[in-house]
Write a protein that holds these residues in place. Structure first.
Motif, mmCIF file in Angstrom:
data_model
loop_
_atom_site.group_PDB
_atom_site.id
_atom_site.type_symbol
_atom_site.label_atom_id
_atom_site.label_comp_id
_atom_site.label_asym_id
_atom_site.label_seq_id
_atom_site.Cartn_x
_atom_site.Cartn_y
_atom_site.Cartn_z
ATOM 1 N N TYR A 135 -9.737 -62.984 35.359
ATOM 2 C CA TYR A 135 -10.949 -61.928 35.152
ATOM 3 C C TYR A 135 -12.011 -61.914 34.383
ATOM 4 C CZ TYR A 135 -7.988 -58.911 38.217
ATOM 5 O OH TYR A 135 -7.529 -58.428 39.389
ATOM 6 N N THR A 178 -8.013 -56.470 26.825
ATOM 7 C CA THR A 178 -8.462 -55.525 27.914
ATOM 8 C C THR A 178 -7.378 -55.800 28.849
ATOM 9 O OG1 THR A 178 -10.773 -56.071 27.226
ATOM 10 C CG2 THR A 178 -10.081 -55.395 29.599
ATOM 11 N N VAL A 179 -6.774 -57.011 29.301
ATOM 12 C CA VAL A 179 -6.042 -56.797 30.219
ATOM 13 C C VAL A 179 -4.563 -56.070 29.886
ATOM 14 C CG1 VAL A 179 -4.255 -58.566 31.487
ATOM 15 C CG2 VAL A 179 -6.496 -59.122 31.212
ATOM 16 N N ARG A 186 -4.616 -53.452 27.761
ATOM 17 C CA ARG A 186 -4.767 -52.172 27.991
ATOM 18 C C ARG A 186 -4.587 -51.748 29.512
ATOM 19 N NH1 ARG A 186 -9.637 -53.514 24.957
ATOM 20 N NH2 ARG A 186 -8.986 -53.015 22.802
ATOM 21 N N TRP A 187 -4.924 -52.711 30.532
ATOM 22 C CA TRP A 187 -4.871 -52.410 31.830
ATOM 23 C C TRP A 187 -3.302 -52.203 32.186
ATOM 24 C CZ3 TRP A 187 -8.396 -56.519 34.068
ATOM 25 C CH2 TRP A 187 -9.654 -56.216 34.105
ATOM 26 N N SER A 213 -1.970 -48.705 30.541
ATOM 27 C CA SER A 213 -2.442 -47.547 31.426
ATOM 28 C C SER A 213 -2.146 -47.413 32.822
ATOM 29 C CB SER A 213 -3.969 -47.441 31.440
ATOM 30 O OG SER A 213 -4.584 -48.462 32.198
ATOM 31 N N ARG A 215 -3.286 -49.617 35.292
ATOM 32 C CA ARG A 215 -4.120 -49.959 36.173
ATOM 33 C C ARG A 215 -3.817 -51.283 36.783
ATOM 34 N NH1 ARG A 215 -9.893 -49.457 33.317
ATOM 35 N NH2 ARG A 215 -10.714 -49.942 35.549
ATOM 36 N N LEU A 216 -2.848 -52.078 36.110
ATOM 37 C CA LEU A 216 -2.482 -53.444 36.604
ATOM 38 C C LEU A 216 -0.950 -53.301 36.221
ATOM 39 C CD1 LEU A 216 -3.249 -56.224 37.808
ATOM 40 C CD2 LEU A 216 -3.776 -57.056 35.184
ATOM 41 N N GLN A 236 -4.815 -49.477 45.053
ATOM 42 C CA GLN A 236 -5.291 -49.803 43.745
ATOM 43 C C GLN A 236 -6.722 -50.657 43.836
ATOM 44 O OE1 GLN A 236 -2.225 -52.215 42.175
ATOM 45 N NE2 GLN A 236 -1.361 -50.443 40.968
ATOM 46 N N ALA A 289 -8.806 -49.819 41.116
ATOM 47 C CA ALA A 289 -8.273 -49.817 39.643
ATOM 48 C C ALA A 289 -8.747 -50.584 38.769
ATOM 49 C CB ALA A 289 -6.645 -49.836 39.887
ATOM 50 N N VAL A 290 -8.785 -51.953 39.263
ATOM 51 C CA VAL A 290 -9.162 -52.826 38.239
ATOM 52 C C VAL A 290 -10.607 -53.403 38.551
ATOM 53 C CG1 VAL A 290 -8.578 -55.212 37.164
ATOM 54 C CG2 VAL A 290 -6.622 -53.509 37.596
#
Length: 86
Positions: free
Chosen positions: A17, A23-24, A26-27, A30, A32-33, A61, A64-65
């Motif tokens: 990404y 950051t990954v 955190r996804w 949360s 998101r992933l 999704q 989402a990301v």
């Protein structure tokens, strides 16, 4: 793991990404992933899910990301004199 799906680290997903591994993580935290937690508490991401998100085959999704970033070299530089004040 019976599916044979490879598990990726946040660093490996981050490379795909073009974002920082934090950051990954955190996804994953949360939601998101989707991720799996190892017995040691580390996050791992199913390669098939990560690739599906990259290819846009995500169902609900889809937003989402975010899409992978383009490199900094893809952006045009802004000269200091070009910044307009309000």
């Amino acid at each position: 793991m019976l599916t044979g799906d490879k598990l990726l680290t946040p660093a490996e997903v981050g490379e795909l990404y073009r974002v920082d591994p934090k950051t990954v993580s955190r996804w994953g935290a949360s939601g998101r992933l989707p991720c799996i937690r190892t017995p040691g508490g580390h996050r791992r991401f199913k390669e098939s899910q990560v690739r599906a998100l990259l290819e846009g085959d995500t169902g609900d999704q889809a937003a989402a990301v975010p899409a992978p970033r383009s490199g900094a070299h893809d952006q045009e530089p802004v000269a200091a004199g070009d910044v307009s004040g309000g």
